[in-house]
Design an enzyme around this catalytic site. Sequence first.
Site, PDB file in Angstrom:
ATOM      1  CG  ASP A 110      -1.668   1.218   1.445  1.00  0.00           C
ATOM      2  OD1 ASP A 110      -2.348   1.615   0.491  1.00  0.00           O
ATOM      3  OD2 ASP A 110      -1.586   1.831   2.540  1.00  0.00           O
TER       4      ASP A 110
ATOM      5  CG  ASP B  17      -1.842   7.536   0.297  1.00  0.00           C
ATOM      6  OD1 ASP B  17      -0.913   8.292  -0.018  1.00  0.00           O
ATOM      7  OD2 ASP B  17      -2.859   7.382  -0.402  1.00  0.00           O
TER       8      ASP B  17
END
Length: 214
Positions: free
Chosen positions: A10, A12
Amino acid sequence: MGKYTGVIFDLDGVICFTDKYHYQAWKRVADKLGIEFNETINNRLRGVSRMDSLEIILERYDGTLSQAEKEALATEKNDLYRQLLSGMSPADLSPEVKETLDALRAAGLKLAIGSSSKNTKFILERLGLSGYFDAISDGTNITRSKPDPQVFLMAADFLGMKPESCLVVEDAQAGIQAACAGGFDSAGLGEAAACGKATYAMDTFAQLRTICGA
Ligand code: BG6
Ligand code: MG
């Protein structure tokens, strides 16, 4: 090499701390509408697409908004968010993250991004990571955001790997749910570590080296 041949990150809240900029930009929009917005509500936005995030924020709004008004608010938030992102540079990439990524790569693992964000390429550019990852699956190639597994399934596909060969690294509960739904093992940081659903609960990003045998 250990159990995995690929790692899907991922973006952020995992590779970089843009989650604080998402918060600041949404806060400005929420304040303008007179809606309560705090860190607890913000945690629900992790991994969730821009328009779905707006719907969560609007749960506390009394009036009704047209689709065009909602889109204008999402654009306003994104403009503010991108202004904040513009101030980022390679100095915002933590040495721990960079050294860990380099070690995984040196051990022969393929690395991909699996993010709901449509700003992924811009952020990677700001961090000096353009061209670094073997594959990028992001908000521009999906139709359903996390907790749907689509973004990770596409990342694995771009790597030419099966879900069972890839580890997903997440900071969001929605991301851990997406990994489980797609048949991936997952390594959680922060609230994703605390939720009890990740295959591995990590305290630090560097622990990935032990998990992946790098
Ligand atoms: C995710 C963030 O990575 O991307 C969410 O965790 C965000 O908070 C989503 O809403 C979409 O981001 P963007 O950059 O397309 O607005
Ligand atoms: Mg995240």
